[in-house]
Structures are given as C-alpha cells and as structure tokens.
Design a protein around this motif. Sequence first.
Motif, PDB file in Angstrom:
ATOM      1  N   MET A  47       0.871  -1.244   0.167  1.00 58.54           N
ATOM      2  CA  MET A  47       0.024   0.080  -0.028  1.00 58.54           C
ATOM      3  C   MET A  47       0.923   1.264  -0.256  1.00 58.54           C
ATOM      4  O   MET A  47       0.553   2.139  -0.736  1.00 58.54           O
ATOM      5  CB  MET A  47      -0.953  -0.135   1.165  1.00 58.54           C
ATOM      6  CG  MET A  47      -1.842   1.052   1.068  1.00 58.54           C
ATOM      7  SD  MET A  47      -3.179   1.145   2.623  1.00 58.54           S
ATOM      8  CE  MET A  47      -4.327  -0.099   1.801  1.00 58.54           C
ATOM      9  N   ALA A  48       1.914   1.238   0.703  1.00 64.42           N
ATOM     10  CA  ALA A  48       2.987   2.324   0.775  1.00 64.42           C
ATOM     11  C   ALA A  48       3.422   2.670  -0.807  1.00 64.42           C
ATOM     12  O   ALA A  48       3.525   3.874  -1.059  1.00 64.42           O
ATOM     13  CB  ALA A  48       4.045   2.259   1.626  1.00 64.42           C
ATOM     14  N   ALA A  49       3.943   1.767  -1.362  1.00 71.19           N
ATOM     15  CA  ALA A  49       4.159   2.043  -2.774  1.00 71.19           C
ATOM     16  C   ALA A  49       3.342   2.651  -3.641  1.00 71.19           C
ATOM     17  O   ALA A  49       3.402   3.627  -4.605  1.00 71.19           O
ATOM     18  CB  ALA A  49       4.762   0.715  -3.481  1.00 71.19           C
ATOM     19  N   LEU A  50       1.896   2.086  -3.586  1.00 72.36           N
ATOM     20  CA  LEU A  50       0.811   2.696  -4.388  1.00 72.36           C
ATOM     21  C   LEU A  50       0.366   4.115  -3.861  1.00 72.36           C
ATOM     22  O   LEU A  50       0.467   4.888  -4.549  1.00 72.36           O
ATOM     23  CB  LEU A  50      -0.518   2.016  -4.092  1.00 72.36           C
ATOM     24  CG  LEU A  50      -0.623   0.442  -4.806  1.00 72.36           C
ATOM     25  CD1 LEU A  50      -1.773  -0.248  -4.092  1.00 72.36           C
ATOM     26  CD2 LEU A  50      -0.688   0.784  -6.094  1.00 72.36           C
ATOM     27  N   ALA A  51       0.809   4.356  -2.694  1.00 72.30           N
ATOM     28  CA  ALA A  51       0.434   5.879  -2.057  1.00 72.30           C
ATOM     29  C   ALA A  51       1.486   6.727  -2.652  1.00 72.30           C
ATOM     30  O   ALA A  51       1.123   8.042  -2.800  1.00 72.30           O
ATOM     31  CB  ALA A  51       0.719   5.718  -0.402  1.00 72.30           C
ATOM     32  N   ASP A  52       2.579   6.240  -2.986  1.00 73.01           N
ATOM     33  CA  ASP A  52       3.443   7.230  -3.750  1.00 73.01           C
ATOM     34  C   ASP A  52       2.970   8.058  -5.257  1.00 73.01           C
ATOM     35  O   ASP A  52       3.305   9.043  -5.415  1.00 73.01           O
ATOM     36  CB  ASP A  52       4.932   6.604  -4.156  1.00 73.01           C
ATOM     37  CG  ASP A  52       5.831   6.321  -2.992  1.00 73.01           C
ATOM     38  OD1 ASP A  52       5.424   7.092  -1.818  1.00 73.01           O
ATOM     39  OD2 ASP A  52       6.534   5.494  -2.979  1.00 73.01           O
ATOM     40  N   SER A  53       2.282   7.326  -5.836  1.00 71.35           N
ATOM     41  CA  SER A  53       1.559   7.917  -7.060  1.00 71.35           C
ATOM     42  C   SER A  53      -0.021   7.846  -7.146  1.00 71.35           C
ATOM     43  O   SER A  53      -0.505   8.333  -7.971  1.00 71.35           O
ATOM     44  CB  SER A  53       2.352   6.924  -8.094  1.00 71.35           C
ATOM     45  OG  SER A  53       1.841   5.687  -7.948  1.00 71.35           O
ATOM     46  N   ALA A  54      -0.694   7.621  -5.860  1.00 65.02           N
ATOM     47  CA  ALA A  54      -2.076   7.776  -5.835  1.00 65.02           C
ATOM     48  C   ALA A  54      -2.742   8.242  -4.512  1.00 65.02           C
ATOM     49  O   ALA A  54      -1.575   8.628  -3.621  1.00 65.02           O
ATOM     50  CB  ALA A  54      -2.610   6.016  -5.957  1.00 65.02           C
ATOM     51  N   GLU A  55      -3.906   8.239  -4.295  1.00 61.72           N
ATOM     52  CA  GLU A  55      -4.617   8.918  -3.246  1.00 61.72           C
ATOM     53  C   GLU A  55      -4.629   7.722  -2.013  1.00 61.72           C
ATOM     54  O   GLU A  55      -5.328   6.748  -2.218  1.00 61.72           O
ATOM     55  CB  GLU A  55      -5.675   9.440  -3.348  1.00 61.72           C
ATOM     56  CG  GLU A  55      -5.453  10.547  -4.111  1.00 61.72           C
ATOM     57  CD  GLU A  55      -6.964  11.260  -4.345  1.00 61.72           C
ATOM     58  OE1 GLU A  55      -7.543  11.952  -3.675  1.00 61.72           O
ATOM     59  OE2 GLU A  55      -7.735  10.550  -5.524  1.00 61.72           O
ATOM     60  N   LEU A  56      -3.744   7.914  -0.825  1.00 61.43           N
ATOM     61  CA  LEU A  56      -4.016   7.114   0.179  1.00 61.43           C
ATOM     62  C   LEU A  56      -5.099   7.578   0.898  1.00 61.43           C
ATOM     63  O   LEU A  56      -5.046   8.644   1.515  1.00 61.43           O
ATOM     64  CB  LEU A  56      -2.695   6.762   1.013  1.00 61.43           C
ATOM     65  CG  LEU A  56      -3.255   6.000   2.120  1.00 61.43           C
ATOM     66  CD1 LEU A  56      -3.507   4.692   1.981  1.00 61.43           C
ATOM     67  CD2 LEU A  56      -1.611   5.985   3.040  1.00 61.43           C
ATOM     68  N   LEU A  57      -6.348   7.025   1.205  1.00 62.81           N
ATOM     69  CA  LEU A  57      -7.491   7.372   2.098  1.00 62.81           C
ATOM     70  C   LEU A  57      -7.552   6.360   3.249  1.00 62.81           C
ATOM     71  O   LEU A  57      -7.455   5.267   3.277  1.00 62.81           O
ATOM     72  CB  LEU A  57      -8.869   7.277   1.041  1.00 62.81           C
ATOM     73  CG  LEU A  57      -8.778   8.073  -0.064  1.00 62.81           C
ATOM     74  CD1 LEU A  57      -9.933   7.515  -1.158  1.00 62.81           C
ATOM     75  CD2 LEU A  57      -8.619   9.443  -0.062  1.00 62.81           C
ATOM     76  N   VAL A  58      -7.487   7.333   4.282  1.00 60.55           N
ATOM     77  CA  VAL A  58      -7.411   6.436   5.668  1.00 60.55           C
ATOM     78  C   VAL A  58      -8.631   6.772   6.576  1.00 60.55           C
ATOM     79  O   VAL A  58      -9.109   8.033   6.705  1.00 60.55           O
ATOM     80  CB  VAL A  58      -6.140   6.857   6.605  1.00 60.55           C
ATOM     81  CG1 VAL A  58      -6.009   6.232   7.944  1.00 60.55           C
ATOM     82  CG2 VAL A  58      -4.936   6.314   5.537  1.00 60.55           C
TER      83      VAL A  58
END
Length: 132
Positions: free
Chosen positions: A1-12
Amino acid sequence: MAALADSAELLVCEVDGKIAGAVVHVGPGRPRSTIFPEDWSVIRMLVVAPAYRGHGIGRRLVAACLRAAQRDGAPMVGLHTSPIMASALRMYLGLGFTRDRDLDPIRGVAYGRYVLPAAKLEAALGKLSGET
C-alpha cells in the motif's frame, strides 16, 4: 500500500485516534496495472482492521473513492477482487459493479476485474449513504 500511495491517493479512516481502515484511489492518468485503462479510476487495497469490521468503514472508504472518481471525471471505476474476499465482493456487487473479465490467478486464487460506469456512480453513492 505504501508503494501505491507514492503515486495515488491513500485514504485512511481513523476512529478515536486509531487507523480503522484504508484504501488507495488511483486516479486517471496515474500509474496502474495494465489490466486497467489509463483513463479509469481504480480502487486498490481496501482494508479494514478486524476490530472495526461491520461498522461501515469499508463503505465509507469506497464512497470516498467513488467521489474521487467523479471529481476526476473518470468514465469507469475498476477494481480486482476474488470470491475469497466475500464481504467486499458482496458490497461491490450490491453497488452495481459487474465482473467484466477473469484475471490470472494470484498465488492460486481466482480473481476477476469488476467495473462500475460513471453513469452509475450517483446510484452507488446513494446506496452507500443509505438513500436507496
């Protein structure tokens, strides 16, 4: 998930100072798996901590992704999931997502690509908010 968050929106989703769940929204034009066209929004890695399951956290996170897809003008929202993720799959199907193709198994588990056209976003958001 951390790698995805580098280029996308991490919603928590946070409850009482604790992380209850998270999801990644990959907007149009952002790097993604080749199974999704570049102009789509993609929902990835929806997770809800066991202690918070059954309280609508997943629904709120998916609603945030659908609102982001609307904001970004995506013609389609896509995701990939498996029957072993029964609760999530039931939610997605209830919102109007349909399976449009089989995908290669991951570690021996069958997966499919599911899609929701932009024209159905308002109806899905209404279901998530309890309006319908």
